[in-house]
Scaffold this motif. Structure first.
Motif, PDB file in Angstrom:
ATOM      1  N   THR A 264       0.881  -1.087  -0.251  1.00 45.30           N
ATOM      2  CA  THR A 264       0.160   0.204   0.143  1.00 45.30           C
ATOM      3  C   THR A 264       0.816   1.023   0.179  1.00 45.30           C
ATOM      4  N   ALA A 265       1.825   1.218   0.469  1.00 43.66           N
ATOM      5  CA  ALA A 265       2.819   2.492   0.899  1.00 43.66           C
ATOM      6  C   ALA A 265       3.373   2.706  -0.483  1.00 43.66           C
TER       7      ALA A 265
ATOM      8  N   MET B 231       2.929   1.919  -3.978  1.00 43.45           N
ATOM      9  CA  MET B 231       1.109   2.257  -4.355  1.00 43.45           C
ATOM     10  C   MET B 231       1.008   4.111  -4.085  1.00 43.45           C
ATOM     11  N   LEU B 232       0.987   4.258  -2.548  1.00 38.59           N
ATOM     12  CA  LEU B 232       0.550   5.606  -2.061  1.00 38.59           C
ATOM     13  C   LEU B 232       1.926   6.548  -3.169  1.00 38.59           C
ATOM     14  N   ASP B 233       2.834   5.918  -2.704  1.00 35.01           N
ATOM     15  CA  ASP B 233       4.243   7.143  -3.392  1.00 35.01           C
ATOM     16  C   ASP B 233       3.678   6.985  -4.756  1.00 35.01           C
ATOM     17  N   VAL B 234       3.862   6.182  -5.426  1.00 32.39           N
ATOM     18  CA  VAL B 234       4.381   6.329  -6.957  1.00 32.39           C
ATOM     19  C   VAL B 234       3.080   7.473  -7.385  1.00 32.39           C
ATOM     20  N   ASN B 235       2.020   6.825  -6.562  1.00 31.67           N
ATOM     21  CA  ASN B 235       1.008   7.320  -7.295  1.00 31.67           C
ATOM     22  C   ASN B 235       0.970   9.676  -7.102  1.00 31.67           C
ATOM     23  N   TYR B 236       1.383   9.741  -5.691  1.00 30.10           N
ATOM     24  CA  TYR B 236       1.676  11.001  -5.015  1.00 30.10           C
ATOM     25  C   TYR B 236       2.816  11.221  -6.077  1.00 30.10           C
ATOM     26  N   GLN B 237       3.600  10.941  -6.145  1.00 30.67           N
ATOM     27  CA  GLN B 237       4.819  11.458  -7.110  1.00 30.67           C
ATOM     28  C   GLN B 237       4.001  11.179  -9.010  1.00 30.67           C
ATOM     29  N   THR B 238       3.718  10.526  -8.612  1.00 33.48           N
ATOM     30  CA  THR B 238       2.762  10.697 -10.476  1.00 33.48           C
ATOM     31  C   THR B 238       1.793  11.268 -10.574  1.00 33.48           C
ATOM     32  N   ALA B 239       1.182  11.749  -9.490  1.00 32.41           N
ATOM     33  CA  ALA B 239       0.136  12.826  -9.464  1.00 32.41           C
ATOM     34  C   ALA B 239       0.645  14.468 -10.316  1.00 32.41           C
TER      35      ALA B 239
ATOM     36  N   SER C  24       5.584  11.122   0.711  1.00 31.75           N
ATOM     37  CA  SER C  24       7.229  10.064   0.684  1.00 31.75           C
ATOM     38  C   SER C  24       7.872   9.216   1.739  1.00 31.75           C
ATOM     39  N   ALA C  25       7.887  10.526   2.951  1.00 32.91           N
ATOM     40  CA  ALA C  25       9.422   9.717   3.499  1.00 32.91           C
ATOM     41  C   ALA C  25       8.682   8.860   4.478  1.00 32.91           C
ATOM     42  N   LEU C  26       7.078   9.427   4.859  1.00 38.83           N
ATOM     43  CA  LEU C  26       6.849   8.202   5.780  1.00 38.83           C
ATOM     44  C   LEU C  26       6.001   7.382   4.334  1.00 38.83           C
TER      45      LEU C  26
END
Length: 334
Positions: free
Chosen positions: A22-23, A25-33, A132-134
């Motif tokens: 989950t971390a 996928m969230l990180d990649v989506n956050y970066q892609t956004a 991202s750090a989290l």
């Protein structure tokens, strides 16, 4: 080993792996956004993330709008969402506590400290200030948990059930990620399918881009980075990122740690170590799935349909998981 002990070990590993996935996928989506794109495309990315975890309906019962903040709150800190990071880490810790005597001190302390420290981070400004750090911290703690487990535990049934849980969860997640992301990025609007004939007369299926925007490279890179596969792809293929090669790497390459083939191979190997009189059918089905992946070809998979292949794979993984629960773990009440 008692089935209840095996059950707690199995689910401890699955929940820890799920928190890491989950971390990722969230990180990649956050970066892609953060890339230049329309608001609709950014929203589709977050919708896809909910779809991967089959949480779209649960999300809309609580939130009216799909946005980065809402999805991250739901997937990180919502204790009512069983697939959120906080819920997974809590479940992993509770399962570890229930079988404290079957774990080494290092394994228990790692699980317990991860849970306590994560709550401290959520209470502070760290999550909002730098998501991202989290996410990197969660991935690091999952790596640490696996390393301590392999490095300190006796290689007996306890370790094998932990490994089975880890790799079954990882296979499920990689398949879901591929299915949703490929469906979004290889829709007819962006890609076409072309068959070419090789020198030996065999036909090969290839995805051909249609007026692809320049930043599409970053989306394929993001998929690879979400499974720590970007550097691996460059080392194996040494060319531009192509959709069919990404699919091949994450499905069929047994030397890629998070591929479907590698995960099912680990499941089968560990199942052999814990096999009992009633697990023959489960082991046969897992072995059949492993053989199908071992001898498959990516052009054949793409020609018959990637979505159909991955849907069938998820059904078969679920079937193996059900068999493991029936043969080894605490029976699920009907």
């Amino acid at each position: 080993m008692l089935s209840r002990t095996a059950d707690h070990l199995y689910w401890m590993a699955r929940y820890m792996e799920r928190a890491e996935n989950t971390a990722r996928m969230l990180d990649v989506n956050y970066q892609t956004a953060l890339l230049p794109q329309s608001a609709d495309m950014a929203e589709q990315g977050w919708r896809g993330l909910l779809s991967i975890s089959e949480l779209t309906h649960a999300f809309h019962k609580k939130y009216d709008k799909v946005s980065a903040d809402n999805v991250m709150d739901f997937m990180v800190r919502d204790v009512a969402n069983p697939s959120s990071i906080v819920a997974c880490l809590r479940a992993a810790r509770e399962n570890a506590r229930a079988v404290r005597g079957a774990l080494t001190t290092e394994v228990w302390e790692t699980q317990n400290q991860t849970w306590l420290e994560f709550n401290r981070l959520l209470a502070g400004p760290a999550f909002r200030k730098d998501p991202s750090a989290l996410f990197e911290w969660v991935k690091f703690r999952s790596h640490l948990s696996r390393g301590v487990t392999v490095g300190t535990m006796l290689q007996d049934e306890a370790l094998h059930f932990l490994r089975i849980g880890t790799f079954l969860e990882r296979a499920d997640n990689t398949a879901r990620l591929l299915d949703v992301k490929f469906h979004a990025l290889t829709s007819g609007e962006f890609y076409g399918m072309q068959q070419t004939q090789t020198m030996n007369g065999m036909r090969q299926t290839q995805m051909i881009a249609r007026d692809q925007p320049e930043f599409d490279f970053y989306h394929w890179s993001a998929i690879l980075r979400s499974v720590s596969g970007f550097e691996v792809y460059r080392k194996v293929y040494r060319n531009v990122i192509r959709p069919e090669k990404v699919a091949e790497l994450l499905i069929l390459r047994a030397d890629m740690p998070r591929s479907l083939a590698a995960c099912i191979c680990e499941v089968v190997n560990n199942l052999h170590h814990v096999a009992n009189e009633q697990s023959g059918e489960t082991l046969r089905r897992a072995g059949r799935l492993h053989a199908d992946l071992q001898y498959a070809r990516i052009d054949e998979i793409l020609a018959t349909g990637l979505h159909a292949f991955l849907t069938q794979f998820l059904d078969r993984v679920g079937d193996v998981g059900y068999g493991i629960s029936r043969d080894f773990l605490v029976p699920v009440a009907a």
